[in-house]
Design a protein around this motif. Structure first.
Motif, PDB file in Angstrom:
ATOM      1  N   UNK A  39       0.827  -1.226   0.000  1.00 22.75           N
ATOM      2  CA  UNK A  39       0.000   0.000   0.000  1.00 22.75           C
ATOM      3  C   UNK A  39       0.855   1.268   0.000  1.00 22.75           C
ATOM      4  N   UNK A  40       2.004   1.235   0.667  1.00 22.37           N
ATOM      5  CA  UNK A  40       2.762   2.478   0.927  1.00 22.37           C
ATOM      6  C   UNK A  40       4.169   2.511   0.312  1.00 22.37           C
ATOM      7  N   UNK A  41       4.647   1.420  -0.255  1.00 30.53           N
ATOM      8  CA  UNK A  41       5.959   1.316  -0.948  1.00 30.53           C
ATOM      9  C   UNK A  41       7.178   1.427  -0.034  1.00 30.53           C
ATOM     10  N   UNK A  42       7.090   2.219   1.017  1.00 28.38           N
ATOM     11  CA  UNK A  42       8.233   2.435   1.922  1.00 28.38           C
ATOM     12  C   UNK A  42       7.724   2.255   3.358  1.00 28.38           C
ATOM     13  N   UNK A  43       8.434   1.441   4.144  1.00 34.23           N
ATOM     14  CA  UNK A  43       8.032   1.255   5.551  1.00 34.23           C
ATOM     15  C   UNK A  43       9.182   1.622   6.483  1.00 34.23           C
ATOM     16  N   UNK A  44       8.817   2.237   7.596  1.00 39.45           N
ATOM     17  CA  UNK A  44       9.779   2.652   8.615  1.00 39.45           C
ATOM     18  C   UNK A  44       9.519   1.892   9.918  1.00 39.45           C
ATOM     19  N   UNK A  45      10.595   1.373  10.501  1.00 32.89           N
ATOM     20  CA  UNK A  45      10.552   0.750  11.834  1.00 32.89           C
ATOM     21  C   UNK A  45      11.569   1.524  12.672  1.00 32.89           C
TER      22      UNK A  45
END
Ligand code: SIN
Length: 295
Positions: A39-45
């Motif tokens: 859904x968002x192409x880039x994920x941050x943890x």
């Protein structure tokens, strides 16, 4: 606590909260992360503590590791060693030992690009983990290539339809290489569709970038430059971006098929140390193949 998803900007990026990614994800959390990634192409943890093996184990939950040709230094200097490294990792760092960087892509600004678009089978995704960051700058900007395509006027959509572009790159340069001064065969290169069809979402995404895209096949040099410049106004539009300001312990994972990224400048004398793994990809699917046209 189950993982939760928090968008980072209207067009691209989401933060995943509630996960310690040094441990294997549950099937339920993995499904949440996978869907958020589509859904968002880039994920941050944020706030993670990962040694090289833990980072690699996290990455392997999304696919097989991607390969990369390691650069052989003429003087035999071996980059990328030490406790923050294992042989599948890539260190992105400006830290120098004996005057030589311990990592690749060391200094300053980098223009927008898709990782490895110059390869016939570009890595699908990259996972970058921050260990040391400068006091300011060295931010990584992401731009949605779905939004860039959607925003093109019909005239430009028609101009790129069915076209391919030469992608080429030299890992030691942070600017587009000058192919009038370099033999093409001295750098990795290939032709790629200018617009791709994402293999899972089936959406169209622009696949050109200022750093790696050189020449539109079948156009004169002037026409090609003009078309690329027109496209860059859409692919680099601040309205479709997320800019990540790093803190130590951040992990970003991005899909190279629907996003481009770039790095802002940072002070030369300050240390920046990041560790990257990738997952392997397949040949890029042109947006205009027969099946897509029928959809
Ligand atoms: C990269 O392009 O993979 C490096 C990005 C960064 O150093 O922020």
């Amino acid at each position: 606590m189950p993982a939760t998803v928090h968008p980072l900007s209207p067009a691209i990026g989401a933060e995943i909260r509630g996960l310690d990614i040094s441990r294997p994800l549950t099937a339920q959390d993995l499904a949440v992360v996978r869907q958020a990634w589509l859904d968002h192409c880039v994920l941050l943890f944020r706030g993670q503590s990962l040694d090289p093996d833990q980072q690699r184990a996290f990455v392997l939950q999304f696919g097989p590791l991607g390969g990369r040709k390691k650069r052989i230094e003429p003087d035999g200097y071996k980059r990328e060693t030490g406790p923050d490294y294992n042989s599948d990792a890539m260190l992105v760092s400006n830290i120098r030992e004996g005057g030589k960087p311990i990592g690749v892509l060391p200094d300053g600004e980098m223009w927008f690009h898709h990782d490895m678009s110059y390869s016939p089978t570009p890595n699908r995704a990259s996972f970058l983990y921050s260990i040391e960051v400068p006091s300011h700058g060295g931010d990584t900007m992401f731009s949605s290539m779905y939004a860039a395509y959607d925003n093109l006027p019909a005239r430009l959509k028609a101009r790129v339809e069915g076209r391919t572009v030469l992608q080429a790159f030299d890992e030691l340069q942070d600017r587009r290489i000058d192919l009038t001064a370099r033999a093409l065969d001295s750098v990795p290169h290939c032709f790629q569709p200018m617009v791709l069809k994402h293999p899972e979402t089936h959406k169209r995404a622009i696949y050109v970038s200022r750093l790696m895209s050189h020449h539109v096949e079948g156009l004169s040099p002037r026409e090609s430059e003009d078309l690329l410049e027109e496209l860059f106004a859409y692919t680099e539009d601040p309205a479709i971006r997320y800019t990540h300001v790093w803190k130590p312990g951040d992990l970003l994972m991005w899909d190279n098929l629907c996003s481009t990224h770039a790095r802002t400048d940072f002070p030369k004398e300050e240390r920046r140390l990041m560790r990257r793994y990738t997952i392997a990809g397949e040949p890029v699917i042109p947006a205009w193949d027969a099946q897509t046209a029928a959809e």
